[in-house]
Write an enzyme that holds these catalytic residues in place. Structure first.
Site, PDB file in Angstrom:
ATOM      1  N   ASP A   1     -37.571  18.124  32.437  1.00 10.96           N
ATOM      2  CA  ASP A   1     -38.786  18.672  31.822  1.00 10.96           C
ATOM      3  C   ASP A   1     -39.984  18.405  32.719  1.00 10.96           C
ATOM      4  OD1 ASP A   1     -38.500  15.831  31.077  1.00 10.96           O
ATOM      5  OD2 ASP A   1     -40.372  16.145  29.994  1.00 10.96           O
TER       6      ASP A   1
ATOM      7  N   GLU B   1     -39.003  13.601  29.028  1.00  9.00           N
ATOM      8  CA  GLU B   1     -39.625  12.375  29.532  1.00  9.00           C
ATOM      9  C   GLU B   1     -41.133  12.438  29.498  1.00  9.00           C
ATOM     10  OE1 GLU B   1     -41.379   9.634  32.563  1.00  9.00           O
ATOM     11  OE2 GLU B   1     -41.465  11.826  32.466  1.00  9.00           O
TER      12      GLU B   1
END
Length: 448
Positions: free
Chosen positions: A91, A153
């Site tokens: 991500d 994250e």
């Protein structure tokens, strides 16, 4: 494989790796609320496909409660060999204002030997580092391999932490490589041995039932925005040092950047002073830092002549490795309550906590990494700190206190991570891939 064979395999596979990186960067995998979920899931699928291409016999997506799936892979260790866990995340941060990008954020563009685009460095370069390093062995790995690639994250890394706490055997290993940091400068090898923790929350100030005409009521009606600004300004003194009691300055035992290099990297304007006291290493890696990262107030273009009834801010606190994010949050919140003017109503929500990290700089794994990095870069690495946070690391330390955790990667201080015009230098990516592949070979052949 010999070191020469490993270096040759990495060099031969680099064009493929760069194309894979561009493919990943083209996916806007922003796992923040309000952004579409489909691209994040697409990035997970591509990450799974890339790991399968390495020859790992077991690859799957694993659901993470309240989050996006992690991509997990493993291969058993040869007899007598250790196991290494490889971590990265697929991500990315939001792109922000498109006008600030010289090339479109999600159209990866190669310019002067670098790939530009959101996530090119943070942390899709980490995903590709693992993929390309493993490909060099053509399915015959010198160590046991576990890989976990996270999907959220940047926004909610604590959700993978909770998953790991419930499933520790899934990631148990003798050494852990976290490919989510980098070097101070391109070609300057470094291992990150210190991470600050993170505490973040939203503060809301309310003063009125609804907005009021500033001509009719301004001067007597309490403005929520003015109150919030006074509270936020009180967090620092005139030098930029934190005024919150119980958050002292720390000391980093090592050299940091020069002021000249830091000003250039950070883009500090001429005649604008740096803030805070102590060495730059102390301020950046070993001390608290409070930043207002967002405000919910009327925009300038949409401004009307009104006294504001409510205002919100997102506050982020970077916490030294030895600090406690929970007590840090409590200290900052208590301070904001104390300095709130005019009896305004103050509320706090959306708390995020993440602990810091201080590495043991010895051991078999670190020695193997030193040898690998020296060969890849032509000189041995040095220890540096990082002001950012990686939520999973502190959980891994708690779960596996005897395991060596090694942080390095293809990012550098000029990579513009979390900012417009992010990029990764292809040659730095090659050296990082080479380092990881050489490390796996060195560590696999080290005596235990």
């Amino acid at each position: 494989m010999t070191p020469d064979e490993i270096e040759g395999a990495v060099a031969a596979g680099l064009p493929h790796a760069v194309e894979d990186l561009k493919r990943l960067v083209a996916i806007p995998s922003v796992a923040f609320p309000g952004h579409p979920e489909e691209p994040v899931l697409a990035a997970a699928a591509v990450t799974e496909e890339l790991l399968r291409s390495t020859g790992l016999p077991h690859v799957q997506q694993i659901p993470v409660e309240g989050s996006f799936p992690a991509v997990y892979a493993e291969a058993p260790a040869p007899p007598g060999a250790p196991t290494v866990l490889l971590y990265a995340h697929y991500d990315v941060q939001p792109a922000g204002d498109p006008a600030l990008w010289r090339t479109p954020a999600f159209e990866p563009t190669e310019i002067n030997g670098a790939v530009h685009g959101r996530g090119a460095a943070d942390d899709k370069s980490g995903v590709i580092t693992h993929v390309a390093a493993l490909r060099a062995f053509r399915g015959r790995f010198p160590v046991g391999v576990k890989v976990i690639i996270e999907g959220q994250e940047e926004y909610a890394g604590e959700r993978l932490e909770a998953f790991i706490e419930r499933n520790p055997e899934l990631v148990r290993a003798d050494a852990i490589v976290v490919a989510d940091t980098g070097n101070p400068r391109v070609g300057d090898p470094a291992v990150t041995t210190s991470l600050r923790g993170l505490a973040a929350f939203t503060v809301e100030v309310r003063t009125l039932r609804e907005s009021l005409h500033s001509g009719s009521f301004g001067g007597a009606a309490p403005d929520a925005l003015a109150a919030l600004l006074r509270m936020l300004a009180a967090l620092h003194d005139e030098n930029g040092d934190i005024r919150v009691p119980g958050l002292p300055r720390g000391t980093f035992l090592g050299a940091g950047p020069s002021e000249e290099d830091f000003r250039a990297t950070a883009g500090v304007l001429d005649d604008v002073s740096l803030v805070g006291s102590g060495s730059l290493a102390d301020r950046l890696w070993a001390s608290y830092a409070i930043t207002v990262t967002g405000l919910d107030v009327p925009t300038v273009s949409g401004a009307i002549n009104a006294v504001q009834p409510v205002a919100r801010a997102r506050v982020t606190v970077r916490v030294p490795p030895a600090g406690d994010p929970k007590t840090t949050t409590e200290a900052v919140i208590d301070f904001l309550r104390q300095v709130a003017p005019w009896g305004v109503r103050v509320g706090f929500s959306d708390h995020v906590l993440g602990s810091g990290f201080l590495a043991d700089t010895g051991g078999v794994a670190r020695s193997a990494l030193n040898r690998a990095m020296e060969r890849a870069y032509g000189r041995p690495p040095r220890d540096v700190g990082a002001g950012g946070s990686i939520p999973l690391v502190s959980t891994l330390v708690r779960q596996f206190p005897a395991t060596s955790i090694l942080l390095f990667g293809a990012e550098d201080d000029d990579a513009s991570i979390h900012a417009p015009n992010e990029r990764v230098v292809i040659e730095e990516l090659r050296r990082t891939i080479t380092t990881e592949a050489l490390f796996l070979q060195e560590y696999g052949s080290a005596p235990f």
